[in-house]
Design a protein around this motif. Structure first.
Motif, PDB file in Angstrom:
ATOM      1  N   MET A   1      32.060  33.641  38.768  1.00 15.85           N
ATOM      2  CA  MET A   1      31.211  34.688  39.322  1.00 15.85           C
ATOM      3  C   MET A   1      31.537  34.888  40.794  1.00 15.85           C
ATOM      4  O   MET A   1      31.807  33.935  41.503  1.00 15.85           O
ATOM      5  CB  MET A   1      29.747  34.299  39.183  1.00 15.85           C
ATOM      6  CG  MET A   1      29.241  34.267  37.767  1.00 15.85           C
ATOM      7  SD  MET A   1      27.471  34.004  37.770  1.00 15.85           S
ATOM      8  CE  MET A   1      27.195  33.937  36.032  1.00 15.85           C
ATOM      9  N   LEU A   2      31.483  36.114  41.218  1.00 17.83           N
ATOM     10  CA  LEU A   2      31.711  36.433  42.610  1.00 17.83           C
ATOM     11  C   LEU A   2      30.382  36.412  43.347  1.00 17.83           C
ATOM     12  O   LEU A   2      29.368  36.847  42.828  1.00 17.83           O
ATOM     13  CB  LEU A   2      32.345  37.819  42.741  1.00 17.83           C
ATOM     14  CG  LEU A   2      33.666  38.025  42.014  1.00 17.83           C
ATOM     15  CD1 LEU A   2      34.108  39.460  42.142  1.00 17.83           C
ATOM     16  CD2 LEU A   2      34.712  37.096  42.562  1.00 17.83           C
ATOM     17  N   ILE A  17      28.033  38.673  41.006  1.00 15.34           N
ATOM     18  CA  ILE A  17      28.623  39.526  39.981  1.00 15.34           C
ATOM     19  C   ILE A  17      28.967  38.643  38.794  1.00 15.34           C
ATOM     20  O   ILE A  17      29.680  37.648  38.950  1.00 15.34           O
ATOM     21  CB  ILE A  17      29.903  40.224  40.491  1.00 15.34           C
ATOM     22  CG1 ILE A  17      29.649  40.996  41.788  1.00 15.34           C
ATOM     23  CG2 ILE A  17      30.508  41.109  39.409  1.00 15.34           C
ATOM     24  CD1 ILE A  17      28.713  42.145  41.674  1.00 15.34           C
ATOM     25  N   GLY A  18      28.441  38.986  37.624  1.00 19.47           N
ATOM     26  CA  GLY A  18      28.723  38.165  36.458  1.00 19.47           C
ATOM     27  C   GLY A  18      28.399  38.888  35.173  1.00 19.47           C
ATOM     28  O   GLY A  18      27.938  40.038  35.183  1.00 19.47           O
ATOM     29  N   PRO A  19      28.648  38.222  34.037  1.00 17.06           N
ATOM     30  CA  PRO A  19      28.380  38.843  32.733  1.00 17.06           C
ATOM     31  C   PRO A  19      26.928  39.285  32.627  1.00 17.06           C
ATOM     32  O   PRO A  19      26.024  38.638  33.170  1.00 17.06           O
ATOM     33  CB  PRO A  19      28.687  37.723  31.735  1.00 17.06           C
ATOM     34  CG  PRO A  19      29.608  36.798  32.473  1.00 17.06           C
ATOM     35  CD  PRO A  19      29.197  36.862  33.908  1.00 17.06           C
ATOM     36  N   LEU A  20      26.720  40.389  31.916  1.00 15.99           N
ATOM     37  CA  LEU A  20      25.386  40.951  31.753  1.00 15.99           C
ATOM     38  C   LEU A  20      25.142  41.257  30.284  1.00 15.99           C
ATOM     39  O   LEU A  20      25.946  41.942  29.655  1.00 15.99           O
ATOM     40  CB  LEU A  20      25.258  42.246  32.571  1.00 15.99           C
ATOM     41  CG  LEU A  20      23.966  43.041  32.417  1.00 15.99           C
ATOM     42  CD1 LEU A  20      22.778  42.266  32.977  1.00 15.99           C
ATOM     43  CD2 LEU A  20      24.095  44.402  33.100  1.00 15.99           C
ATOM     44  N   ALA A  60      33.269  46.515  23.956  1.00 13.39           N
ATOM     45  CA  ALA A  60      32.356  46.905  25.043  1.00 13.39           C
ATOM     46  C   ALA A  60      32.024  45.686  25.882  1.00 13.39           C
ATOM     47  O   ALA A  60      31.827  44.591  25.368  1.00 13.39           O
ATOM     48  CB  ALA A  60      31.086  47.522  24.466  1.00 13.39           C
ATOM     49  N   ARG A  61      31.974  45.882  27.192  1.00 17.02           N
ATOM     50  CA  ARG A  61      31.650  44.777  28.094  1.00 17.02           C
ATOM     51  C   ARG A  61      30.851  45.299  29.266  1.00 17.02           C
ATOM     52  O   ARG A  61      30.998  46.448  29.680  1.00 17.02           O
ATOM     53  CB  ARG A  61      32.902  44.040  28.553  1.00 17.02           C
ATOM     54  CG  ARG A  61      33.927  44.900  29.260  1.00 17.02           C
ATOM     55  CD  ARG A  61      35.193  44.128  29.630  1.00 17.02           C
ATOM     56  NE  ARG A  61      35.889  43.660  28.455  1.00 17.02           N
ATOM     57  CZ  ARG A  61      36.300  42.393  28.274  1.00 17.02           C
ATOM     58  NH1 ARG A  61      36.129  41.500  29.202  1.00 17.02           N
ATOM     59  NH2 ARG A  61      36.924  42.044  27.170  1.00 17.02           N
ATOM     60  N   ALA A  62      30.003  44.422  29.793  1.00 16.68           N
ATOM     61  CA  ALA A  62      29.133  44.801  30.909  1.00 16.68           C
ATOM     62  C   ALA A  62      29.060  43.668  31.916  1.00 16.68           C
ATOM     63  O   ALA A  62      29.117  42.492  31.557  1.00 16.68           O
ATOM     64  CB  ALA A  62      27.731  45.128  30.396  1.00 16.68           C
ATOM     65  N   LEU A  63      28.940  44.050  33.167  1.00 20.26           N
ATOM     66  CA  LEU A  63      28.723  43.094  34.259  1.00 20.26           C
ATOM     67  C   LEU A  63      27.520  43.563  35.054  1.00 20.26           C
ATOM     68  O   LEU A  63      27.259  44.758  35.164  1.00 20.26           O
ATOM     69  CB  LEU A  63      29.933  43.036  35.196  1.00 20.26           C
ATOM     70  CG  LEU A  63      31.242  42.509  34.648  1.00 20.26           C
ATOM     71  CD1 LEU A  63      32.328  42.616  35.719  1.00 20.26           C
ATOM     72  CD2 LEU A  63      31.088  41.069  34.187  1.00 20.26           C
ATOM     73  N   GLY A  64      26.820  42.593  35.641  1.00 20.89           N
ATOM     74  CA  GLY A  64      25.688  42.919  36.487  1.00 20.89           C
ATOM     75  C   GLY A  64      25.850  42.337  37.872  1.00 20.89           C
ATOM     76  O   GLY A  64      26.590  41.373  38.075  1.00 20.89           O
TER      77      GLY A  64
END
Length: 197
Positions: A1-2, A17-20, A60-64
């Motif tokens: 994660m950033l 910033i990481g997986p959501l 499909a992929r998402a980050l939050g």
């Protein structure tokens, strides 16, 4: 994660910033989008169903972007492009006229990218989009953005996106859009991209 250091007096928190799990946090994400993009309650309801459907698509992929207390302040999601998806069917004639129809193949579409206004111009959006595209197998990325000179369009250009088609009209959208494309990986500093092929 950033992780991003706190933004001085604006907030004492870090942004991660990481997986959501976007399906589980869709209402939080749409609250960010509504604040950043200005959506009515009716528009939020429609977009909620669209997001939930999209998250079931293969790839499909998402980050939050979240604060240390878990609050969501930004998100990005996308998927491998499929010419049968609604977005592709709308933009295809415009891309074909411009000689860029091939961009619909083997591309990762950035479907949504939104950052709460309090956290804009801090590098959060840039980190969201570069991180999500770094993890895909497609050699290029495409997206659509309102066809006006805006901070979002400037960011996309700095990342290497170039206009593929302009004045694209989506049904029920009051303003025209531009379709933009970039070879991956995206640029990490502001520099002009190579000519669109």
């Amino acid at each position: 994660m950033l992780r991003f250091p706190g933004f001085g007096s604006r907030t004492p928190h870090d942004v991660t910033i990481g997986p959501l799990d976007l399906a589980a946090r869709v209402d939080e994400a749409l609250a960010v989008q509504a604040e950043a993009f200005g959506l009515s309650q009716d528009e939020i309801g429609v977009r909620r169903q669209i997001v939930l459907r999209h998250m079931g698509y293969p790839g499909a992929r998402a980050l939050g972007a979240t604060l240390t207390d878990g609050r969501l302040v930004g998100f990005v999601y996308g998927m491998p492009n499929d010419r049968l998806h609604w977005w592709s069917t709308v933009v295809q004639p415009y891309l074909r006229r411009a000689g860029h129809d091939h961009w619909l193949d083997d591309s990762f579409v950035i479907t949504e990218l939104h950052v709460h206004t309090r956290y804009q111009n801090q590098g959060v959006g840039r980190s969201l989009i570069t991180t999500v595209t770094d993890a895909v197998t497609q050699p290029r990325s495409i997206l659509s953005a309102i066809d006006v000179e805006s901070p979002a369009r400037a960011l996309y250009r700095a990342l290497g996106y170039q206009d593929l088609a302009r004045r694209v009209h989506f049904p029920s959208a009051p303003k025209p859009y531009a379709v933009m494309g970039a070879d991956l990986p995206l640029h990490r500093r502001e520099e002009p991209g190579p000519p669109v092929r």
